[in-house]
Scaffold this active site. Sequence first.
Site, mmCIF file in Angstrom:
data_model
loop_
_atom_site.group_PDB
_atom_site.id
_atom_site.type_symbol
_atom_site.label_atom_id
_atom_site.label_comp_id
_atom_site.label_asym_id
_atom_site.label_seq_id
_atom_site.Cartn_x
_atom_site.Cartn_y
_atom_site.Cartn_z
ATOM 1 N N CYS A 1 0.853 -1.179 0.000
ATOM 2 C CA CYS A 1 0.000 0.000 0.000
ATOM 3 C C CYS A 1 0.896 1.239 0.000
ATOM 4 O O CYS A 1 1.982 1.214 0.551
ATOM 5 C CB CYS A 1 -0.944 0.122 1.192
ATOM 6 S SG CYS A 1 -2.067 -1.258 1.364
ATOM 7 N N ARG B 1 3.277 -0.027 -5.149
ATOM 8 C CA ARG B 1 3.111 -0.641 -3.826
ATOM 9 C C ARG B 1 1.769 -1.342 -3.681
ATOM 10 O O ARG B 1 1.506 -2.008 -2.677
ATOM 11 C CB ARG B 1 3.236 0.435 -2.742
ATOM 12 C CG ARG B 1 4.555 1.160 -2.763
ATOM 13 C CD ARG B 1 4.579 2.206 -1.687
ATOM 14 N NE ARG B 1 4.505 1.592 -0.386
ATOM 15 C CZ ARG B 1 5.540 1.109 0.286
ATOM 16 N NH1 ARG B 1 6.738 1.196 -0.228
ATOM 17 N NH2 ARG B 1 5.387 0.567 1.474
ATOM 18 N N TRP C 1 -3.118 -2.408 -1.629
ATOM 19 C CA TRP C 1 -2.859 -3.812 -1.937
ATOM 20 C C TRP C 1 -3.564 -4.577 -0.828
ATOM 21 O O TRP C 1 -3.126 -4.579 0.321
ATOM 22 C CB TRP C 1 -1.364 -4.091 -1.928
ATOM 23 C CG TRP C 1 -0.989 -5.452 -2.414
ATOM 24 C CD1 TRP C 1 -0.730 -5.826 -3.699
ATOM 25 C CD2 TRP C 1 -0.819 -6.634 -1.618
ATOM 26 N NE1 TRP C 1 -0.422 -7.167 -3.749
ATOM 27 C CE2 TRP C 1 -0.470 -7.689 -2.498
ATOM 28 C CE3 TRP C 1 -0.942 -6.922 -0.263
ATOM 29 C CZ2 TRP C 1 -0.234 -8.989 -2.056
ATOM 30 C CZ3 TRP C 1 -0.704 -8.218 0.176
ATOM 31 C CH2 TRP C 1 -0.354 -9.234 -0.727
ATOM 32 N N ASN D 1 -0.775 1.960 6.032
ATOM 33 C CA ASN D 1 -0.029 0.913 5.338
ATOM 34 C C ASN D 1 0.532 0.008 6.425
ATOM 35 O O ASN D 1 1.201 0.469 7.337
ATOM 36 C CB ASN D 1 1.091 1.558 4.516
ATOM 37 C CG ASN D 1 2.165 0.573 4.091
ATOM 38 O OD1 ASN D 1 3.328 0.923 4.038
ATOM 39 N ND2 ASN D 1 1.793 -0.653 3.801
ATOM 40 N N GLY D 2 0.222 -1.288 6.309
ATOM 41 C CA GLY D 2 0.708 -2.224 7.320
ATOM 42 C C GLY D 2 -0.379 -3.217 7.677
ATOM 43 O O GLY D 2 -1.358 -3.360 6.944
ATOM 44 N N GLU E 1 16.390 -16.085 -11.757
ATOM 45 C CA GLU E 1 15.945 -14.702 -11.947
ATOM 46 C C GLU E 1 15.178 -14.557 -13.277
ATOM 47 O O GLU E 1 14.139 -13.888 -13.332
ATOM 48 C CB GLU E 1 17.153 -13.744 -11.896
ATOM 49 C CG GLU E 1 16.844 -12.279 -12.111
ATOM 50 C CD GLU E 1 15.815 -11.680 -11.160
ATOM 51 O OE1 GLU E 1 15.430 -12.328 -10.186
ATOM 52 O OE2 GLU E 1 15.368 -10.550 -11.442
ATOM 53 N N LYS F 1 11.273 -13.351 -13.528
ATOM 54 C CA LYS F 1 10.879 -12.187 -14.325
ATOM 55 C C LYS F 1 9.723 -12.567 -15.242
ATOM 56 O O LYS F 1 8.738 -11.862 -15.349
ATOM 57 C CB LYS F 1 12.023 -11.690 -15.214
ATOM 58 C CG LYS F 1 13.097 -10.837 -14.648
ATOM 59 C CD LYS F 1 12.726 -9.448 -14.245
ATOM 60 C CE LYS F 1 12.111 -9.393 -12.899
ATOM 61 N NZ LYS F 1 12.911 -9.455 -11.723
ATOM 62 N N GLU G 1 6.448 -13.263 -13.319
ATOM 63 C CA GLU G 1 5.914 -12.040 -12.709
ATOM 64 C C GLU G 1 5.104 -11.214 -13.694
ATOM 65 O O GLU G 1 4.025 -10.748 -13.367
ATOM 66 C CB GLU G 1 7.072 -11.138 -12.238
ATOM 67 C CG GLU G 1 7.597 -11.395 -10.854
ATOM 68 C CD GLU G 1 8.719 -10.430 -10.492
ATOM 69 O OE1 GLU G 1 8.647 -9.856 -9.418
ATOM 70 O OE2 GLU G 1 9.675 -10.254 -11.281
ATOM 71 N N HIS H 1 15.655 -35.877 -12.723
ATOM 72 C CA HIS H 1 15.022 -36.324 -11.477
ATOM 73 C C HIS H 1 13.596 -35.803 -11.373
ATOM 74 O O HIS H 1 13.061 -35.688 -10.263
ATOM 75 C CB HIS H 1 15.866 -35.874 -10.277
ATOM 76 C CG HIS H 1 17.244 -36.437 -10.313
ATOM 77 N ND1 HIS H 1 17.509 -37.772 -10.083
ATOM 78 C CD2 HIS H 1 18.430 -35.861 -10.626
ATOM 79 C CE1 HIS H 1 18.813 -37.983 -10.229
ATOM 80 N NE2 HIS H 1 19.392 -36.839 -10.562
ATOM 81 N N LYS I 1 5.585 -3.999 -5.169
ATOM 82 C CA LYS I 1 7.045 -3.933 -5.190
ATOM 83 C C LYS I 1 7.645 -4.044 -3.794
ATOM 84 O O LYS I 1 8.655 -4.687 -3.590
ATOM 85 C CB LYS I 1 7.480 -2.621 -5.823
ATOM 86 C CG LYS I 1 8.978 -2.545 -5.982
ATOM 87 C CD LYS I 1 9.357 -1.547 -7.012
ATOM 88 C CE LYS I 1 10.815 -1.655 -7.358
ATOM 89 N NZ LYS I 1 11.139 -2.875 -8.103
HETATM 90 C C1 G6P Z 1 8.962 -7.978 -4.319
HETATM 91 C C2 G6P Z 1 9.397 -7.334 -5.609
HETATM 92 C C3 G6P Z 1 10.678 -7.976 -6.110
HETATM 93 C C4 G6P Z 1 11.755 -7.906 -5.044
HETATM 94 C C5 G6P Z 1 11.279 -8.503 -3.723
HETATM 95 C C6 G6P Z 1 12.229 -8.183 -2.585
HETATM 96 O O1 G6P Z 1 8.558 -9.283 -4.548
HETATM 97 O O2 G6P Z 1 8.389 -7.451 -6.592
HETATM 98 O O3 G6P Z 1 11.112 -7.282 -7.263
HETATM 99 O O4 G6P Z 1 12.871 -8.598 -5.476
HETATM 100 O O5 G6P Z 1 10.015 -7.940 -3.350
HETATM 101 O O6 G6P Z 1 12.207 -6.802 -2.372
HETATM 102 P P1 G6P Z 1 13.410 -5.965 -1.789
HETATM 103 O O7 G6P Z 1 12.907 -4.562 -1.768
HETATM 104 O O8 G6P Z 1 13.652 -6.501 -0.406
HETATM 105 O O9 G6P Z 1 14.581 -6.160 -2.671
#
Ligand code: G6P
Length: 612
Positions: A2, A27, A76, A102-103, A485, A489, A492, A508, A607
């Site tokens: 949020c 957020r 969110w 937020n929280g 990674e 990506k 996501e 396996h 994010k």
């Molecule tokens: C979320 C974001 C990712 C990020 C992860 C950790 O899932 O979408 O892009 O890698 O959080 O976030 P941080 O701010 O701790 O790197």
Amino acid sequence: MCGIVGVVGNEAAAPILLDGLSKLEYRGYDSAGIAVRNNNDEFTIVKAKGRLKDLQEKTNDGLAVPGTCGIGHTRWATHGEPSEINAHPHSTDDKNVVGVHNGIIENYQELREKLIKKGYSFYSQTDTEVVVKLVDYYYKKYNIGPIDAIAKTMVRVRGSYALVLMFKDFPGEIWVARKDSPMIIGTENGASYVASDVPAILKYTRNVYYIGNHEMGRLTKDGATFYNLDGEEIKKDLVEIKWDAEAAEKEGYEHFMIKEIHEQPRVVRETLNTHVKDGKIDFSEIGLTEEVINSVTGIYMVACGSAYHAGVVMQYVMESLARVPVRCELASEFRYRNPILDPNELIVIISQSGETADSLAALREAKTQGIKTLAIVNVVGSSIAREADYVLYTLAGPEIAVATTKAYSAQLIAGYLLSIEFGKLRGHLDDAKYTELIKELETIPDKITKILEDKERIQWFSNKLANSTDIFFIGRGIDYAICMEGSLKLKEISYIHSEAYAAGELKHGTISLIEKGIQVISVLTQTDLFEKTISNMVECKSRGAYSMGLTSYGNYSVEDSADFTVYIPKINPLFAASLAVVPLQLLSYYVSIERGLDVDKPRNLAKSVTVE
Ligand code: G6P
């Protein structure tokens, strides 16, 4: 998650709130709302389910909501479905207290029942409505001012919050409180601002206060005053933010993600320039001394999401260069598994935002056990940065797209520098090797630029993947870490199911899923493991897989087993993740575009994950 924002000044608040929320949409973005006080001190609250643009339309870009003092929120959902009724701001029925949050308030059910017994009723399922009404309850019961009412509430609630409130009796004032959720306060030219993150207010001010845990604040257009839980005034210093306001804009790119992908050469260069002086790594500002480095018996890399994937790469690099045992763990697992830690170990927390709830909790767990902590963080002044013993900043600037690209790249650089320095000081790298490795790092920005110049090929190939249902990424060693990674990506932002598999593990399990037309992306940058992974590619191909190979120039034999090959410039294999990740970022981006999806704001994600 949020995003919260607030402003009090001389200008119309609503357009500033909407603009700020647009920078915070990463957020959370399932609903949004604003509350503004007009000249008669009445509150107008407007909320809309869906993206911020719905709220913008509903308020005629804010013009329909007059007033110079207001608060806003982009949500969110945690408690209660995404809906207009659950969207913030929330208020008491008499609009005595209006707030955004937020929280998570963990004991909100119990507090809700208590308030119902006291005559309150609830229109939403949110914990925020409970906290707003609890403030109102204390405010009225004891006839005390906002600070005492908020303080009493803070003592009573469990959980995390960045709380922004307005009180009917206090026009032109915004009241804030914080525990564990991010919040900054800015002030400039007759206006004060509050936000979850810097980009929301960067256009208006660079001067910010960081409000600490269990602290409160009062904002007027003339500035901000801060208080501790006892209601005593506390002094804070203004900190100047060095980020450019333009850094949080798209600057002509269609999406933030593609802009941020293109920023990687600069970000890598700046991270290097900050920590390398005259060809030597300089961690003096971080306070990481030779003595500390030599005393370390083992390292835990702890992080979430892509930051965890950066940690997996660092694990290989650190063990190889410094011969220190490294274990990379997901913060959400680490914090709850009662880890057996040795006082001479070092916990490295990796985080772009510096606010990820699990990473922050892991840091605190380590500190409770008396273990030294080092944070690799992007956001200056974030909770993780403030609480860690040592901080190694990445210089990625504001990252807005939910799927990280440039912050991940900057994290890798920080990890390489740390590994080289550990290797040198612990006697595993001689001067010549040390210099050679640093020189090699300095070639990365130009090599990434070269990869970006060839992006049309990737764009073309993305057509072939756009209708896939399953895509597998295989690789060994650092290539496996790159696969993790690349796969993340892709899922996501394209919503295509994808898995990263250690190529040696294929037999396996996963190989039973390979059939005609299934796409397999093989990463082959590790010279020692090249032949092994080629064999795994061939095994997939002979079962009908459609295959892409990602390797370094010179490894042309990959073309014998791949339907499409992408080449990256040659580099020391230890640093190959920095190059190989770029085509995979581009691939995800173009597949997402091809599928007509919202690249920067993928569904259900946020994010900054400030809840567990
Ligand atoms: C979320 C974001 C990712 C990020 C992860 C950790 O899932 O979408 O892009 O890698 O959080 O976030 P941080 O701010 O701790 O790197």
